[in-house]
Structures are given as structure tokens and as C-alpha cells.
Design a protein around this motif. Structure first.
Motif, short mmCIF file in Angstrom:
data_model
loop_
_atom_site.label_atom_id
_atom_site.label_comp_id
_atom_site.label_asym_id
_atom_site.label_seq_id
_atom_site.Cartn_x
_atom_site.Cartn_y
_atom_site.Cartn_z
N VAL A 1 0.82 -1.22 0.00
CA VAL A 1 0.00 0.00 0.00
C VAL A 1 0.85 1.27 0.00
N GLN B 1 -4.25 -0.88 5.99
CA GLN B 1 -2.92 -0.29 6.20
C GLN B 1 -2.97 0.94 7.11
N SER C 1 1.33 0.34 -5.12
CA SER C 1 0.94 1.24 -4.03
C SER C 1 0.36 2.51 -4.62
#
Lengths: 221, 221
Positions: free
Chosen positions: B88, B138, B96
Motif C-alpha cells: 500500500v 494499512q 501502491s
């Protein structure tokens, strides 16, 4: 970004198959490049030289390109849906990680095999917990369509039981209950030893207008 | 795949910064290529020609590459953690989507700005529900570390309130309660008009051995 829509292809079956073959190969090559780019240890001059050559290839592809996202295309075969941009299973999406030959439906059980390499890492050596959630959201949605009622995800709950190592991961999902517009689906991820590492449950809800349209259409069938 | 571990860099501050600059540019170029590859409409001969040239660049990068995933590297600066492979937020991960200049911490509130283009699509023109779950996992984990106790995700629940259009999306998260080894965090995604489109809650649990190690170390501090 331009809003993508549902479109109908103008390609014949043969043209669509040829396009899928060539653009599928380009996508697979992009996936391999992204993996190499992540793991490379070549010296920085060589990395910069590759960057410059890659920019030239990008410009060549952008000579002619759709300005927005791909959306969903209805294919030349009866009932064929070409969601080639989909982030999890799209044929033309380099981020998608579900194997092309790794999707199966047995009764109402949907099964994906995914190859989760270095690009899907969270903690060292382990699949990112969010990546497991990403794939489970997709497969649970597909299982809702297969074994219950289709719909939009209303709620997704994911429970992490043990770490999922990078590598081959199997995902399975099955609709549990259908009540009116609501379908509840369960799914899970399994490591190569067959241990369930992550469990998920989701509720999918068909919008009321879509339900009413279905009922209306049935009167004429 | 080789199990990745926590490693300590042998680079100086200057060398690490130069490596990040060059490999960060390569990653950004890869992200642009993947977007172009998804949206291109060049003829199939040209697509096949680009595929062949890309394979050559892949082979150049693989001349020297780590066999496994990147894992987490402790950087040359005090307390610096280089999770460059993270799916991420990793600097070297082309998948990402959080902007490099789009991460901020204000008090205990963590904020990400993400550019979610064509590669993150689910329904036509909309962000894939699983992608929202991926990013929320995340940021909730980061908020747990910032405002509570770090830990592994034990449970993540995501509620979808309205569709999230492709484009710029803001994510925020904040720890709510810390009880012993358990931290509960809430987070959400917002569209450009500031509407909350998705809400999430997660519980993070610090493994017992890590808790005992912390207590043991405090006796010597």
C-alpha cells in the motif's frame, strides 16, 4: 476521470479472442516487469537507463488510449461480461493476482488460486492483510451472484486467524443465506498446507430499483 | 519464495537517499506504464512490439535481483524503517497508490491521500470495494501504532455507505481505545466532496510474547 459505463463490444468473437490474447500477454509482461522492478539490485545507472527506456514505451502505448477507466464491456458471446479492468480479476489489469486458469465454480462454491509474490507483501514474508481482504471482497461478491442474489457489498468482516505466507494462496467462498434483497456470503483463504488463515463474511444488498426492475421484467418473460 | 526478514541497511544516509531517488523514479515510471498498458488502444501489432521490448527490460532488471520479497529494512537514520515493498505504501511497489507527499499525522489522526486511477476499478467508474478495504487495513494499522499499541490485525469490519468514484480519495484513521494488548481503531474514506463513503473498524492485538519482551526491556531502561 471520465465516468466509465457499461458498453457493448463491436468486435467479432475472433477479434475479441485475438485482442485478449495479445493484450493478455502485454499484461502478463507488465506484471513480470513490476515484480523485477521491485526486486532488482542492478546498479543505479542501469536502473535509470531502464527507467528512460520504459518512459518511451509508455508514450507509445498512450499514442491511442481510452481517457478513463475500462468499465465493463458486454462481449460478442451470449451473456459474456468482459470486466478486463477489474483490480482483482481483470485480464488487462497488471495488479490482478488471481491465476487466469485458477477460477472455478463447483455448485455454489467459488474458488480462486492466486500467486501472491513480492508485490503483495505486508509484514516481512507475509501477505498484506489488506490484500487478503481485497481478494475476499471480490470472491465473496462473485459467490453472492452464483449462489444467492447479486448486489453491492454493504458490510465486509475479515478475521485474521494466522499469518498467510507469500506464494500460492487458495480462496473459497459460498453464499449462506438469501433473504429478499440480502445475501450473506462466507469465504476464507488457505495456505499451501490447507490451513485456513483468514475468514470473511459479507452482506450484499441488491438496490431496491434493481429488484423492482427484475420483477417487472419477469412479467414479460 | 525465500522468507524475507528484518534486515539492517549497510548504506550511508547519502547512499540511501540516492537509491530512493533513482528507484522511486523507476517505480513511478512502472506505475505510469501499467496505467498506459491498461488503457491503451494502439493496434495489436504495436502492443505486441511493446511487449517484446518490455521483456528485454525485465531481463535487464533481473540480471541482479533479490530472490524473495523485500521485507523490512532498518535505515541509516535513527529509528528509520524502510518498508519499501509494502503493497500500500512501499516506495518501490508500483501497486501502491498512496501519494508520496500524501501521508500526514496530526496528533493521533493519520491521513493518506490516494490517487485511485483506472487500475483500481471495480464497478464501472468506481473504486473496487476491496481496494478501499486494502488501504483502510494499512492506515488503521498505522493509526494503531501512532495512537495506541501496535499489533497484528485480528479483525477488520468495513461498511460501504455509498459508492467511491475513481480519482483522489482521502483516508483517515484514529485509535479509539487501548486495553492491554488490544487497540481498537476507526477509519474512513472520503470522496472529493468530503462525503464519507466507507467506514472501517479494526482490532489490533499485540502478541503476548512481544508484550512480555517490552515489559522485560523496560526493567532495564
Amino acid at each position: 476521470m471520465d465516468a466509465a459505463r457499461y458498453t457493448v463490444t463491436s468486435l467479432s468473437v475472433e477479434e475479441a479472442d485475438e485482442q485478449d490474447r495479445v493484450l493478455g500477454a502485454l499484461t502478463a509482461a507488465t506484471r513480470r516487469f513490476a515484480d523485477a522492478q521491485l526486486r532488482t539490485q542492478v546498479d543505479l545507472d542501469e536502473a535509470a537507463a531502464v527507467t528512460a527506456e520504459l518512459e518511451v514505451l509508455t508514450d507509445r502505448l498512450l499514442q491511442q488510449a481510452t481517457p478513463g477507466s475500462l468499465g465493463v464491456e458486454l462481449g460478442p458471446r451470449e451473456g459474456e461480461v468482459r470486466g478486463h479492468g477489474n483490480a482483482v480479476v481483470g485480464l488487462r489489469n497488471a495488479f490482478s493476482c488471481v491465476r487466469r486458469d485458477g477460477r472455478a465454480v463447483e455448485g455454489t462454491l467459488v474458488r480462486y488460486e492466486a500467486d501472491l509474490g513480492a508485490g503483495y507483501e505486508g509484514p516481512p514474508g507475509l501477505v498484506h492483510g489488506g490484500v487478503t481482504a481485497l481478494i475476499l471482497d471480490q470472491i465473496l461478491g462473485e459467490a453472492a451472484s452464483v449462489g444467492g442474489g447479486p448486489g453491492m457489498t454493504a458490510r465486509l468482516t475479515v478475521r485474521y486467524l494466522r499469518p498467510t505466507p507469500l506464494g500460492r494462496v487458495v480462496f473459497e467462498a459460498q453464499a449462506q443465506t438469501v433473504e429478499g434483497r440480502r445475501t450473506v456470503v462466507r469465504g476464507w483463504a488457505k495456505d499451501p498446507e490447507g490451513h485456513v488463515t483468514v475468514e470473511a463474511e459479507a452482506m450484499f444488498v441488491l438496490p431496491r430499483w434493481a429488484m423492482e426492475m427484475q420483477a417487472w421484467r419477469r412479467r414479460f418473460e
